[in-house]
Design a protein around this motif. Structure first.
Motif, PDB file in Angstrom:
ATOM      1  N   VAL A 143     -46.984 -35.974  14.931  1.00 18.22           N
ATOM      2  CA  VAL A 143     -47.519 -35.324  16.131  1.00 18.22           C
ATOM      3  C   VAL A 143     -46.467 -35.292  17.238  1.00 18.22           C
ATOM      4  O   VAL A 143     -46.221 -34.259  17.862  1.00 18.22           O
ATOM      5  CB  VAL A 143     -48.790 -36.049  16.619  1.00 18.22           C
TER       6      VAL A 143
ATOM      7  N   SER B 223     -43.563 -32.711  16.601  1.00 15.01           N
ATOM      8  CA  SER B 223     -43.861 -31.312  16.330  1.00 15.01           C
ATOM      9  C   SER B 223     -43.437 -30.424  17.493  1.00 15.01           C
ATOM     10  O   SER B 223     -43.972 -30.538  18.602  1.00 15.01           O
ATOM     11  CB  SER B 223     -45.362 -31.140  16.095  1.00 15.01           C
TER      12      SER B 223
ATOM     13  N   ILE C 134     -46.504 -28.645  18.946  1.00 19.89           N
ATOM     14  CA  ILE C 134     -47.347 -29.467  19.826  1.00 19.89           C
ATOM     15  C   ILE C 134     -46.640 -29.703  21.156  1.00 19.89           C
ATOM     16  O   ILE C 134     -47.248 -29.585  22.230  1.00 19.89           O
ATOM     17  CB  ILE C 134     -47.705 -30.806  19.151  1.00 19.89           C
TER      18      ILE C 134
ATOM     19  N   TRP D 242     -55.418 -27.316  19.681  1.00 24.98           N
ATOM     20  CA  TRP D 242     -55.683 -28.500  18.868  1.00 24.98           C
ATOM     21  C   TRP D 242     -55.414 -28.271  17.390  1.00 24.98           C
ATOM     22  O   TRP D 242     -55.197 -29.221  16.629  1.00 24.98           O
ATOM     23  CB  TRP D 242     -57.110 -28.976  19.083  1.00 24.98           C
TER      24      TRP D 242
ATOM     25  N   ARG E 185     -52.762 -27.224  16.117  1.00 25.91           N
ATOM     26  CA  ARG E 185     -51.417 -27.725  15.851  1.00 25.91           C
ATOM     27  C   ARG E 185     -51.422 -29.227  15.595  1.00 25.91           C
ATOM     28  O   ARG E 185     -50.628 -29.735  14.795  1.00 25.91           O
ATOM     29  CB  ARG E 185     -50.496 -27.392  17.025  1.00 25.91           C
ATOM     30  N   ILE E 186     -52.316 -29.943  16.276  1.00 28.32           N
ATOM     31  CA  ILE E 186     -52.417 -31.386  16.054  1.00 28.32           C
ATOM     32  C   ILE E 186     -52.959 -31.663  14.657  1.00 28.32           C
ATOM     33  O   ILE E 186     -52.432 -32.513  13.921  1.00 28.32           O
ATOM     34  CB  ILE E 186     -53.311 -32.041  17.130  1.00 28.32           C
TER      35      ILE E 186
END
Length: 405
Positions: free
Chosen positions: A302, A305, A308, A319, A321-322
């Motif tokens: 996380v 990224s 993110i 969210w 992407r999380i």
């Protein structure tokens, strides 16, 4: 652009540890870029160092010498002396020898540290020319100036200090650090120096530093790049009128451990708050892992990224992407139906999909804040880990695109 990072608080002097600052003009005329630190005779010194295979010449030398008698630490900024091969090692040894001659100690008692541009020859003559001025400037009260002297792309100096009383004796722990980019330590930080006047056996001190670094410096990341020059040192001068700590037990050790951990945590988080181009300070908390390592794997997936980090910069609660980062973290047999994800106190995803109660307005409100917590509940066990990171802004790209120009 530092997030929640203001002027230095009071940095208490540590009896038996002195710092001197001078200008060698390595990158810019007049800049204070050489710091000499003197440890009282009989001090214990511990160190943790980068695991990067291309570790810098000063790291190689410091690792060899740290377990022996250490009297001086020599730091230069503006040049990393990394990727410089055997000539770089010879240059590191030469600067140590020059300082040792001026100070009247054996050159094996001097540890070198460098930070700056990789791959360029160390300007030995410039550093040598500043050594006497640094020695003349030595003082126990120079922590704040030294914190500035070790900076590179940092926008603010970083330091922390704690004191506690044991059996009527005041014990001090003070530390400084530098770092703003090329931060994903695999031991400590870019550079960190912590000193105490407690008397501690070297083996106990080494274990204490390793544990403290693992929970602080080894839990921060800005860009996922582990530096060639990372070093963190812990010095115990033994000037406090208390018995030597020879075991990792007892009230005195417990109090010292807490103080060292607090100082390490504060200066490590200060690096994140001053991350290159950072506009957000982000806590990634992963709970419910089967092992600590899988919590770290998820947390770093996380934190590293780019999608993110750019969403954080844009204050966009994207969210999905999380979830994607958690899913590619490499956790074996991950049951996504057990995973909940929170932005602050807002549940954004539950049991692997959008939470029924979630609204875009709730997520946007959290993402607009300067300090954000992303909490991931894996539902697999009892292990937890926390990582601190930043967003990724236009300014980060600009700083690193122009680093050598």
């Amino acid at each position: 652009m530092a997030v929640g990072l203001g002027p230095l608080s009071t940095l208490h002097p540590v009896p038996g540890f002195e710092l001197g600052i001078a200008s060698a003009g390595i990158k810019r005329p007049g800049r204070k870029d050489v710091v000499v630190m003197r440890c009282a005779e009989g001090s214990s010194v511990a160190g943790v160092f980068t695991l990067n295979a291309f570790c810098a010449a000063p790291v190689i030398l410091a690792k060899k010498r740290v377990s022996g008698s250490v009297r001086y630490l020599l730091t230069n900024t503006g040049n990393a002396n990394a990727g410089t091969g055997e000539p770089g090692l010879q240059n590191a040894m030469r600067t140590c020898a020059s300082l040792a001659k001026l100070a009247g100690v054996d050159e094996s008692e001097v540890l070198p540290f460098s930070t700056g541009v990789i791959g360029e020859p160390l300007p030995v003559e410039k550093i040598e020319g500043a050594l006497q001025a640094a020695l003349d400037n030595l003082s126990e009260n120079n922590w704040a100036d030294a914190a500035t002297g070790i900076m590179t792309t940092d926008t603010l100096p970083k330091g922390a200090s704690r004191q506690f009383i044991h059996e009527g004796v005041t014990v001090t722990v003070t530390g400084i650090s530098k770092g703003a980019g090329m931060i994903k330590p695999n031991m400590a930080t870019m550079l960190g120096y912590i000193a105490t006047d407690a008397k501690v056996a070297q083996g106990v001190l080494q274990d204490l530093l390793r544990d403290a670094a693992n929970k602080s410096f080894n839990r921060i990341t800005i860009d996922g790049d582990t530096s060639t020059n990372d070093c963190c040192m812990l010095i115990a001068t033994g000037k406090a009128a208390l018995p030597e700590i020879t075991q990792a037990s007892g009230a005195l050790f417990a109090a010292l451990k807490q103080a060292v951990f607090e100082v390490c945590m504060e200066v490590a988080q200060a690096i994140v708050r001053d991350g290159e181009g950072a506009t957000k300070f982000v806590t990634v908390q992963v709970n419910g892992g089967a092992t600590h390592q899988e919590c770290l794997d998820v947390g770093y997936a996380v934190a590293h990224s780019p999608l993110i980090k750019t969403a954080l910069f844009a204050s966009d609660p994207n969210w999905g992407r999380i979830l994607a980062a958690v899913g590619r973290a490499g956790v074996a047999q991950l049951d996504v139906s057990k995973i909940d994800v929170f932005l602050g106190d807002v549940c954004i995803a539950s049991k692997g999909c959008r939470a029924a109660t979630y609204t875009e307005e709730q997520g946007a409100a959290v993402m607009a804040e300067e300090e954000i917590t992303i909490r991931i509940e894996l539902g697999r066990g009892t292990c937890s880990e926390t990582i601190w990171t930043t967003d990724l802004s236009h300014e980060y790209v600009k700083i690193n695109a122009e680093y050598r120009t």
